[in-house]
Design a protein around this motif. Structure first.
Motif, mmCIF file in Angstrom:
data_model
loop_
_atom_site.group_PDB
_atom_site.id
_atom_site.type_symbol
_atom_site.label_atom_id
_atom_site.label_comp_id
_atom_site.label_asym_id
_atom_site.label_seq_id
_atom_site.Cartn_x
_atom_site.Cartn_y
_atom_site.Cartn_z
ATOM 1 N N GLY A 160 0.814 -1.302 -0.049
ATOM 2 C CA GLY A 160 0.025 -0.018 -0.102
ATOM 3 C C GLY A 160 0.731 1.244 -0.006
ATOM 4 N N ALA A 161 2.034 1.107 -0.064
ATOM 5 C CA ALA A 161 3.045 2.153 0.003
ATOM 6 C C ALA A 161 3.119 2.889 -1.391
ATOM 7 N N SER A 162 2.969 2.533 -2.369
ATOM 8 C CA SER A 162 3.302 2.990 -3.739
ATOM 9 C C SER A 162 4.378 3.828 -3.944
ATOM 10 N N PRO A 163 5.455 3.569 -3.974
ATOM 11 C CA PRO A 163 6.503 4.453 -4.303
ATOM 12 C C PRO A 163 6.517 5.194 -5.500
ATOM 13 N N PRO A 164 5.872 4.661 -6.607
ATOM 14 C CA PRO A 164 5.600 5.412 -7.788
ATOM 15 C C PRO A 164 4.790 6.508 -7.602
ATOM 16 N N ASN A 165 3.991 6.573 -6.873
ATOM 17 C CA ASN A 165 2.978 7.885 -6.706
ATOM 18 C C ASN A 165 3.768 8.742 -5.859
ATOM 19 N N LYS A 166 4.684 8.457 -5.014
ATOM 20 C CA LYS A 166 5.457 9.445 -4.166
ATOM 21 C C LYS A 166 6.274 9.937 -5.188
ATOM 22 N N ILE A 167 7.047 9.227 -6.118
ATOM 23 C CA ILE A 167 8.039 9.727 -6.753
ATOM 24 C C ILE A 167 7.341 10.660 -7.686
ATOM 25 N N MET A 168 6.232 10.541 -8.165
ATOM 26 C CA MET A 168 5.480 11.411 -9.135
ATOM 27 C C MET A 168 5.181 12.818 -8.486
ATOM 28 N N ALA A 169 4.564 12.848 -7.047
ATOM 29 C CA ALA A 169 4.130 13.782 -6.362
ATOM 30 C C ALA A 169 5.295 14.554 -6.107
ATOM 31 N N THR A 170 6.259 13.955 -5.547
ATOM 32 C CA THR A 170 7.205 14.565 -5.021
ATOM 33 C C THR A 170 8.477 15.228 -5.600
ATOM 34 N N LEU A 171 8.566 14.477 -6.914
ATOM 35 C CA LEU A 171 9.793 14.852 -7.744
ATOM 36 C C LEU A 171 9.343 14.981 -9.274
ATOM 37 N N ILE A 172 8.731 14.155 -9.617
ATOM 38 C CA ILE A 172 8.408 14.466 -11.339
ATOM 39 C C ILE A 172 7.345 15.312 -11.639
ATOM 40 N N LEU A 173 6.275 15.343 -11.027
ATOM 41 C CA LEU A 173 5.520 16.366 -11.577
ATOM 42 C C LEU A 173 5.442 17.718 -11.005
ATOM 43 N N PRO A 174 6.393 18.188 -9.801
ATOM 44 C CA PRO A 174 6.683 19.451 -9.583
ATOM 45 C C PRO A 174 7.676 19.876 -10.663
ATOM 46 N N ALA A 175 8.569 19.120 -11.379
ATOM 47 C CA ALA A 175 9.458 19.472 -12.234
ATOM 48 C C ALA A 175 8.891 19.715 -13.640
ATOM 49 N N VAL A 176 7.679 18.849 -13.813
ATOM 50 C CA VAL A 176 6.996 19.062 -15.064
ATOM 51 C C VAL A 176 6.356 20.328 -14.995
ATOM 52 N N LEU A 177 5.603 20.553 -14.031
ATOM 53 C CA LEU A 177 4.956 21.694 -13.996
ATOM 54 C C LEU A 177 5.748 23.084 -14.044
ATOM 55 N N ALA A 178 6.831 22.924 -13.465
ATOM 56 C CA ALA A 178 8.092 23.941 -13.534
ATOM 57 C C ALA A 178 8.411 24.248 -15.101
ATOM 58 N N ALA A 179 8.631 23.265 -15.703
ATOM 59 C CA ALA A 179 9.050 23.181 -17.121
ATOM 60 C C ALA A 179 7.919 23.747 -17.614
ATOM 61 N N ALA A 180 6.743 23.501 -17.694
ATOM 62 C CA ALA A 180 5.590 23.919 -18.461
ATOM 63 C C ALA A 180 5.300 25.428 -18.275
ATOM 64 N N GLN A 181 5.888 25.912 -16.894
ATOM 65 C CA GLN A 181 5.542 27.635 -16.433
ATOM 66 C C GLN A 181 6.788 28.249 -17.199
ATOM 67 N N ALA A 182 7.903 27.650 -17.166
ATOM 68 C CA ALA A 182 9.122 28.228 -17.820
ATOM 69 C C ALA A 182 8.811 28.305 -19.378
ATOM 70 N N ALA A 183 7.908 27.265 -19.824
ATOM 71 C CA ALA A 183 8.120 27.381 -21.297
ATOM 72 C C ALA A 183 6.937 28.348 -21.650
ATOM 73 N N THR A 184 6.045 28.955 -20.726
ATOM 74 C CA THR A 184 4.882 29.888 -21.046
ATOM 75 C C THR A 184 5.140 31.230 -20.656
ATOM 76 N N SER A 185 6.469 31.309 -19.852
ATOM 77 C CA SER A 185 6.659 32.692 -19.206
ATOM 78 C C SER A 185 7.359 33.404 -20.216
ATOM 79 N N PRO A 186 7.224 34.683 -20.327
ATOM 80 C CA PRO A 186 7.905 35.694 -21.286
ATOM 81 C C PRO A 186 9.023 35.744 -20.794
ATOM 82 N N SER A 187 10.159 35.913 -21.921
ATOM 83 C CA SER A 187 11.331 36.060 -21.852
ATOM 84 C C SER A 187 11.884 37.334 -21.061
ATOM 85 N N ARG A 188 12.775 37.274 -20.386
ATOM 86 C CA ARG A 188 12.983 38.585 -19.551
ATOM 87 C C ARG A 188 14.365 39.366 -20.363
#
Length: 481
Positions: free
Chosen positions: A453-481
Motif C-alpha cells: 500500500g506504500a506505492s513508491p511510484p505515486n510518491k516519486i510522481m508527487a514529490t519529484l517528477i510532477l513538480p519538475a514538469v509543472l515548473a518546465a511548463a511554466q518556464a515554457a509559457t513565461s515571457p522572456s526577460r
C-alpha cells in the motif's frame, strides 16, 4: 540413583534446548536462505538480503522477524521455520502445514531482488548516480536528452538515486517520456530492457483495448451489447431478471450490479474466491445481484474475465492471438517479446496476468496519449480511447473509465499546492502508466512492492517528477526577460 540420572538428563536436555533457542533467536538471516516446497507441488525461495523475503512466481514478499525462527508476512500469516537437532533449518510451517527445505540454493533472479544494483550487495557503492540519456533501440520510441524536453536532469538523478538508496523501495524500472522523447530509462533489482515483467491488474487495461479493437470489427460486441447474449451458458445460478440488463459497458466500468468486490474479503465475488472456480466467467455471472446494473461501481476482476472471453468469442480466436495480431504486432512487438498465460480457470496460478517489457508498456501508454494511433495508423478507435479515459464511474472515490483510472494528486510547487488530474494504468506492486496528455508526459514504472500500500511510484510522481514538469511548463509559457 535413577532419579539423579533422570535429573541430569533433563538438565542437559533443557540446556541443549535453551542453547538451540538462543541460537535461533539471533540466527543470521542466511540460515533461512534456500528453496522450499510450497502449496500444491510448487516451490518458493527464501532470500536473505537487507531483509528476509520469499519469492513466489517471481514476486518478492517481505518477512518480518517477530521471534526465534518466526516471521510474519504482509498478509498477516505467520511463517515458523523448523530445525533439526543440530540446529539446521529443515523447513517451515504455514497455516498448520509443514513444508520442507529442498536446498540452500536460490536462483540468481531471486537473489538479485535483494539489492537495487549488484555493487550495493557487495557493500561497494559506485557513488552517486549520474544522468545518461536512454539508448535509441530503433523500436519506434524516440529518445533524447532531458535538457531537450525542459526537464531538470538533477530531478531525474534524484529519482534514480532514491531507488538506489532505498528511499523508493522495490522499483524495478522507471521510464519518463516527455515532449515526444524518452528521456529517462533505468532498471534495478536484476531487471533490464529485454526482461518481461508481470503486470498484475495493469492487464485489465490491455483487455479493455482489445475489446475496443474488436468492437470496430464485424460481429464485435458493442458497449450496449447485453452480456448474457454474448456468452454460451444456458443457465446461471441466482437467477435475477436484472442480469439480462448487464451490458459490455457495465463490465468495462465495473457497474455490473453483481455481488463482486475485490476490496471486500466477504464479497461472494472477491477475486480470491473467483480464482478457485473452474470457469471464472461462469462464476462471475452466477453471482447474486446486489443492485441494478449501471449504478454503483465496485472493483471486480470477474468483469475483466467476462470482457476478455466475450472478445475472444467475437473475434474467433484466443485473446493472446488476437493481441498479437491487432495490438502488439502493429506496435512492432513479436510474440517472443511478451508472455500471457490466458486461461480463465482455477488451473491458472498466474491469474491470467500478462508479462510485458517496460518499453512496450510505454508504447501502450503512448498509444492512448495519441488517441489510439501509432506511427500514423489507427490501432484503437479514437472514440473508444476517449471513452476509456473519460469518467464512466467512481470506485473508492476515484473516477474510473473503461479499465483505466482517473486519479488526481496534490503537488507542492513554488506557487503553492496544485491539483493535477491524470489517467493511469495500475497493477499491484507498482506496475504503473501515468498519462498526462496536457503536459505531453507518459511515465512508466514496474515494481515489486506487493501488498504494502506504500506505492513508491505515486510518491516519486508527487514529490519529484510532477513538480519538475509543472515548473518546465511554466518556464515554457513565461515571457522572456
Amino acid at each position: 540413583m535413577l532419579g539423579m540420572w533422570l535429573t541430569w538428563a533433563l538438565c542437559l536436555l533443557f540446556m541443549a534446548t535453551a542453547t538451540l533457542a538462543a541460537k535461533a533467536a539471533d540466527a543470521p538471516a542466511a540460515d533461512y536462505q534456500g528453496t522450499y516446497a510450497g502449496e500444491a507441488g510448487s516451490t518458493l525461495e527464501i532470500v536473505a538480503g537487507p531483509v528476509v523475503f520469499a519469492v513466489i512466481d517471481e514476486a518478492k514478499y517481505t518477512l518480518t522477524r517477530v521471534a526465534a525462527d518466526r516471521f510474519v508476512a504482509r498478509s498477516g500469516d505467520e511463517v515458523a521455520f523448523t530445525r533439526d537437532a543440530s540446529g539446521a533449518v529443515t523447513g517451515y510451517r504455514l497455516r498448520g502445514k509443514a513444508f520442507a527445505r529442498l536446498s540452500a540454493v536460490v536462483s540468481k533472479a531471486s537473489a538479485d531482488l535483494a539489492w537495487p544494483r549488484p555493487a550495493l550487495a557487495l557493500n561497494n557503492p559506485t557513488g552517486a548516480y549520474r544522468y545518461a540519456a536512454p539508448t535509441d533501440l530503433a523500436d519506434g520510441i524516440t529518445t533524447g536528452d532531458a535538457g531537450s524536453s525542459g526537464l531538470n536532469r538533477a530531478v531525474l538523478e534524484r529519482v534514480v538515486q532514491g531507488v538506489l538508496d532505498g528511499t523508493w523501495p522495490d522499483v524495478h524500472s522507471v521510464l519518463v517520456h516527455h515532449r515526444g522523447r524518452l528521456i529517462l530509462e533505468e532498471y534495478f533489482y536484476g531487471y533490464s530492457a529485454p526482461h518481461v515483467h508481470q503486470m498484475r491488474s495493469a492487464t485489465k487495461s490491455v483487455v479493455g483495448a482489445l475489446a475496443g479493437i474488436a468492437a470496430a470489427r464485424p460481429g464485435g460486441a458493442q458497449t450496449s451489447s447485453p452480456v448474457l447474449t454474448r456468452l454460451p451458458y444456458d443457465t446461471y445460478a441466482n437467477p435475477d431478471p436484472r442480469k439480462a440488463q448487464i451490458t459490455l459497458e457495465h463490465l468495462l466500468s465495473m457497474r455490473t450490479g453483481l455481488a463482486c468486490n475485490d476490496y471486500d474479503a466477504q464479497s461472494p465475488g472477491n477475486e480470491s474466491k473467483l480464482y478457485e472456480a473452474p470457469d471464472w466467467v461462469k462464476a462471475t455471472l452466477d453471482l447474486p445481484m446486489r443492485g441494478s446494473p449501471g449504478q454503483e461501481a465496485f472493483y471486480c476482476s470477474g468483469a475483466v474475465a467476462a470482457v476478455g472471453h466475450i472478445t475472444e468469442l467475437a473475434v474467433g480466436s484466443s485473446l493472446p492471438d488476437f493481441a498479437q495480431e491487432a495490438l502488439f504486432g502493429p506496435l512492432g512487438m513479436q510474440r517472443r517479446d511478451w508472455r500471457w498465460n490466458y486461461e480463465l480457470s482455477h488451473k491458472n496460478r498466474e491469474y491470467s496476468q500478462i508479462h510485458l517489457r517496460p518499453r512496450d508498456l510505454l508504447k501502450f501508454g503512448l498509444l492512448y496519449a495519441q488517441l489510439g494511433q501509432w506511427r500514423g495508423k489507427q490501432i484503437i478507435p479514437a472514440a473508444w480511447v476517449q471513452a476509456s479515459l473519460s469518467a464512466q464511474s467512481k470506485i473508492g472515490g476515484t473516477d474510473y473509465g473503461y479499465f483505466w483510472w482517473r486519479p488526481r494528486m496534490n503537488v507542492e510547487t513554488d506557487s503553492g499546492t496544485q491539483r493535477v488530474d491524470f489517467h493511469a494504468v495500475q497493477g499491484n506492486g507498482g506496475q504503473k502508466v501515468y498519462l498526462l496528455a496536457q503536459h505531453e508526459l507518459v511515465v512508466v514504472f514496474t515494481g515489486g512492492d506487493y501488498n504494502s500500500g506504500a506505492s513508491p511510484p505515486n510518491k516519486i510522481m508527487a514529490t519529484l517528477i510532477l513538480p519538475a514538469v509543472l515548473a518546465a511548463a511554466q518556464a515554457a509559457t513565461s515571457p522572456s526577460r
